[in-house]
Design a protein around this motif. Sequence first.
Motif, PDB file in Angstrom:
ATOM      1  N   ILE A   1       0.827  -1.199   0.000  1.00 16.13           N
ATOM      2  CA  ILE A   1       0.000   0.000   0.000  1.00 16.13           C
ATOM      3  C   ILE A   1       0.866   1.256   0.000  1.00 16.13           C
ATOM      4  O   ILE A   1       1.599   1.532   0.943  1.00 16.13           O
ATOM      5  N   VAL A   2       0.769   2.023  -1.066  1.00 11.98           N
ATOM      6  CA  VAL A   2       1.550   3.254  -1.237  1.00 11.98           C
ATOM      7  C   VAL A   2       0.743   4.460  -0.742  1.00 11.98           C
ATOM      8  O   VAL A   2       1.280   5.379  -0.129  1.00 11.98           O
ATOM      9  N   HIS A   3      -0.541   4.471  -1.011  1.00  9.32           N
ATOM     10  CA  HIS A   3      -1.433   5.544  -0.556  1.00  9.32           C
ATOM     11  C   HIS A   3      -2.803   4.932  -0.345  1.00  9.32           C
ATOM     12  O   HIS A   3      -3.074   3.800  -0.759  1.00  9.32           O
ATOM     13  N   ARG A   4      -3.678   5.665   0.315  1.00 10.06           N
ATOM     14  CA  ARG A   4      -4.990   5.126   0.661  1.00 10.06           C
ATOM     15  C   ARG A   4      -6.112   6.067   0.239  1.00 10.06           C
ATOM     16  O   ARG A   4      -5.878   7.246   0.025  1.00 10.06           O
ATOM     17  N   ILE A   5      -7.299   5.504   0.152  1.00  9.63           N
ATOM     18  CA  ILE A   5      -8.510   6.314   0.065  1.00  9.63           C
ATOM     19  C   ILE A   5      -9.491   5.762   1.104  1.00  9.63           C
ATOM     20  O   ILE A   5      -9.388   4.604   1.509  1.00  9.63           O
ATOM     21  N   ASP A   6     -10.413   6.593   1.535  1.00  6.55           N
ATOM     22  CA  ASP A   6     -11.320   6.207   2.604  1.00  6.55           C
ATOM     23  C   ASP A   6     -12.220   5.039   2.185  1.00  6.55           C
ATOM     24  O   ASP A   6     -12.466   4.817   1.000  1.00  6.55           O
ATOM     25  N   LYS A   7     -12.742   4.353   3.187  1.00  4.49           N
ATOM     26  CA  LYS A   7     -13.618   3.202   2.956  1.00  4.49           C
ATOM     27  C   LYS A   7     -14.743   3.538   1.989  1.00  4.49           C
ATOM     28  O   LYS A   7     -15.014   2.792   1.038  1.00  4.49           O
ATOM     29  N   ASP A   8     -15.431   4.652   2.206  1.00  4.79           N
ATOM     30  CA  ASP A   8     -16.596   4.973   1.395  1.00  4.79           C
ATOM     31  C   ASP A   8     -16.285   5.876   0.207  1.00  4.79           C
ATOM     32  O   ASP A   8     -17.196   6.447  -0.407  1.00  4.79           O
ATOM     33  N   THR A   9     -14.996   5.996  -0.119  1.00  6.57           N
ATOM     34  CA  THR A   9     -14.569   6.652  -1.353  1.00  6.57           C
ATOM     35  C   THR A   9     -14.178   5.569  -2.338  1.00  6.57           C
ATOM     36  O   THR A   9     -13.442   4.649  -1.989  1.00  6.57           O
ATOM     37  N   SER A  10     -14.681   5.648  -3.548  1.00 11.03           N
ATOM     38  CA  SER A  10     -14.327   4.675  -4.582  1.00 11.03           C
ATOM     39  C   SER A  10     -13.186   5.240  -5.422  1.00 11.03           C
ATOM     40  O   SER A  10     -12.907   6.433  -5.399  1.00 11.03           O
ATOM     41  N   GLY A  11     -12.517   4.341  -6.164  1.00 11.54           N
ATOM     42  CA  GLY A  11     -11.551   4.845  -7.128  1.00 11.54           C
ATOM     43  C   GLY A  11     -10.208   4.151  -7.162  1.00 11.54           C
ATOM     44  O   GLY A  11      -9.998   3.090  -6.560  1.00 11.54           O
ATOM     45  N   LEU A  12      -9.291   4.783  -7.876  1.00 10.33           N
ATOM     46  CA  LEU A  12      -8.021   4.178  -8.261  1.00 10.33           C
ATOM     47  C   LEU A  12      -6.932   4.310  -7.203  1.00 10.33           C
ATOM     48  O   LEU A  12      -6.759   5.365  -6.592  1.00 10.33           O
ATOM     49  N   LEU A  13      -6.199   3.222  -7.024  1.00 12.45           N
ATOM     50  CA  LEU A  13      -5.052   3.167  -6.126  1.00 12.45           C
ATOM     51  C   LEU A  13      -3.900   2.484  -6.837  1.00 12.45           C
ATOM     52  O   LEU A  13      -4.102   1.551  -7.611  1.00 12.45           O
ATOM     53  N   MET A  14      -2.670   2.942  -6.562  1.00 12.49           N
ATOM     54  CA  MET A  14      -1.496   2.235  -7.064  1.00 12.49           C
ATOM     55  C   MET A  14      -0.908   1.417  -5.915  1.00 12.49           C
ATOM     56  O   MET A  14      -0.835   1.869  -4.778  1.00 12.49           O
ATOM     57  N   VAL A  15      -0.509   0.198  -6.234  1.00 14.00           N
ATOM     58  CA  VAL A  15       0.022  -0.742  -5.248  1.00 14.00           C
ATOM     59  C   VAL A  15       1.377  -1.239  -5.733  1.00 14.00           C
ATOM     60  O   VAL A  15       1.521  -1.622  -6.899  1.00 14.00           O
ATOM     61  N   ALA A  16       2.373  -1.232  -4.837  1.00 18.80           N
ATOM     62  CA  ALA A  16       3.733  -1.642  -5.202  1.00 18.80           C
ATOM     63  C   ALA A  16       3.925  -3.138  -4.987  1.00 18.80           C
ATOM     64  O   ALA A  16       3.527  -3.681  -3.956  1.00 18.80           O
ATOM     65  N   LYS A  17       4.591  -3.784  -5.944  1.00 14.01           N
ATOM     66  CA  LYS A  17       4.828  -5.226  -5.840  1.00 14.01           C
ATOM     67  C   LYS A  17       6.227  -5.553  -5.335  1.00 14.01           C
ATOM     68  O   LYS A  17       6.547  -6.726  -5.121  1.00 14.01           O
ATOM     69  N   ASN A  18       7.052  -4.536  -5.153  1.00 13.41           N
ATOM     70  CA  ASN A  18       8.378  -4.755  -4.571  1.00 13.41           C
ATOM     71  C   ASN A  18       8.836  -3.470  -3.898  1.00 13.41           C
ATOM     72  O   ASN A  18       8.274  -2.386  -4.138  1.00 13.41           O
ATOM     73  N   ASP A  19       9.842  -3.576  -3.039  1.00  8.80           N
ATOM     74  CA  ASP A  19      10.267  -2.421  -2.245  1.00  8.80           C
ATOM     75  C   ASP A  19      10.856  -1.301  -3.097  1.00  8.80           C
ATOM     76  O   ASP A  19      10.663  -0.117  -2.792  1.00  8.80           O
ATOM     77  N   ALA A  20      11.582  -1.658  -4.152  1.00  8.02           N
ATOM     78  CA  ALA A  20      12.185  -0.623  -5.002  1.00  8.02           C
ATOM     79  C   ALA A  20      11.103   0.219  -5.666  1.00  8.02           C
ATOM     80  O   ALA A  20      11.190   1.454  -5.709  1.00  8.02           O
ATOM     81  N   ALA A  21      10.074  -0.430  -6.164  1.00  7.53           N
ATOM     82  CA  ALA A  21       8.964   0.299  -6.783  1.00  7.53           C
ATOM     83  C   ALA A  21       8.238   1.135  -5.738  1.00  7.53           C
ATOM     84  O   ALA A  21       7.863   2.284  -6.001  1.00  7.53           O
ATOM     85  N   HIS A  22       8.062   0.574  -4.550  1.00  7.08           N
ATOM     86  CA  HIS A  22       7.371   1.288  -3.473  1.00  7.08           C
ATOM     87  C   HIS A  22       8.077   2.605  -3.160  1.00  7.08           C
ATOM     88  O   HIS A  22       7.445   3.659  -3.060  1.00  7.08           O
ATOM     89  N   GLU A  23       9.393   2.553  -3.003  1.00  6.81           N
ATOM     90  CA  GLU A  23      10.150   3.758  -2.652  1.00  6.81           C
ATOM     91  C   GLU A  23      10.016   4.827  -3.734  1.00  6.81           C
ATOM     92  O   GLU A  23       9.870   6.019  -3.438  1.00  6.81           O
ATOM     93  N   LYS A  24      10.065   4.415  -4.997  1.00  8.28           N
ATOM     94  CA  LYS A  24       9.982   5.388  -6.087  1.00  8.28           C
ATOM     95  C   LYS A  24       8.587   6.005  -6.176  1.00  8.28           C
ATOM     96  O   LYS A  24       8.444   7.201  -6.463  1.00  8.28           O
ATOM     97  N   LEU A  25       7.564   5.211  -5.934  1.00  7.62           N
ATOM     98  CA  LEU A  25       6.203   5.734  -5.981  1.00  7.62           C
ATOM     99  C   LEU A  25       5.944   6.691  -4.821  1.00  7.62           C
ATOM    100  O   LEU A  25       5.320   7.741  -4.998  1.00  7.62           O
ATOM    101  N   VAL A  26       6.423   6.330  -3.631  1.00 10.36           N
ATOM    102  CA  VAL A  26       6.264   7.206  -2.479  1.00 10.36           C
ATOM    103  C   VAL A  26       6.999   8.525  -2.705  1.00 10.36           C
ATOM    104  O   VAL A  26       6.504   9.603  -2.351  1.00 10.36           O
ATOM    105  N   GLN A  27       8.183   8.461  -3.311  1.00  9.44           N
ATOM    106  CA  GLN A  27       8.940   9.673  -3.568  1.00  9.44           C
ATOM    107  C   GLN A  27       8.179  10.611  -4.493  1.00  9.44           C
ATOM    108  O   GLN A  27       8.232  11.844  -4.347  1.00  9.44           O
TER     109      GLN A  27
END
Length: 310
Positions: free
Chosen positions: A133-159
């Motif tokens: 989980i890189v970022h979140r949206i609330d339970k009752d908010t619908s929509g798009l999320l990006m999810v990282a499949k490895n730590d290197a990708a996670h760090e770059k997305l968070v940056q």
Amino acid sequence: MENIQHLIQENEKGKRIDAVLAGLEYNWSRTQVQQWIKEGNVTVNGAKTKPNYKSVPGDEVQIEIPDPEPLDVEAEEMNLDVYYEDADVIVVNKPKGMVVHPAPGHLSGTLVNGLMAHCKDLSGINGVMRPGIVHRIDKDTSGLLMVAKNDAAHEKLVQQLVDKTVTRKYTAVVHGVLDNTAGTIHAPIGRDKKDRQSMTVVDGGKQAITHFNVIEKFKDFTLVECILETGRTHQIRVHMKYIGHPLAGDPKYGPRKTPDLNGQALHAGVLGFVHPTTEEYIEFTAPAPASFDEFVEKLRNDVDNPVKKD
């Protein structure tokens, strides 16, 4: 063990170190940061510190993130609405009513449970409860999320979130008719001292910036596009309430008389970012759920607000 460094900036002067680290957009909770400090995983200028240490500009902070513990959250087969997937990242359209990640006492039925069944390779940076989980949206908010499949990708997305280069556009219905066709809300957000479960605009809060454009005006409501420059908890909901136009259906920040929509009328419809490996910008658009469109159509046809509570 993952090592992350942070240099204290002038605008962080005098702030508690746990609050500073919890505000770095890594989605760390303050409780998690305090636990790392207690375990000696956080140092300031090479020395162990305490949660209430007052930050000084130029302080060199190092955070050692322990390797994730074996995950005790179970995988659950779900019909996930996946918009994109490769070896580094997944983009998924979360339905309204679904929690993003498990929490104590709520370990099933979340997006993370479904992701764990969908793929076995999620980043471990955010620990056992929030893999990938890189970022979140609330339970009752619908929509798009990006999810990282490895730590290197996670760090770059968070940056990219830290650098404010991620495109995040939401569609919302708010109470009242806005006078302006566009605007920017620049107001700091922090925990509400009167209600610790809510956020509010407060002096000394975290910087929060929301841009908005009016899409369509109705008799008592307005359809707007909100663009996040920062990503604070409940940011759009808090900011729109702050300017006197809370979201329709919002049980926490809306007025007592608000449409019964099983939650706020808010949809994260556009998500764009630079791919962590190819370095190409990619963008996705997801239509609002049918219930959102049906509500807008009723407002458009001025059906005497049939969903309005007494």
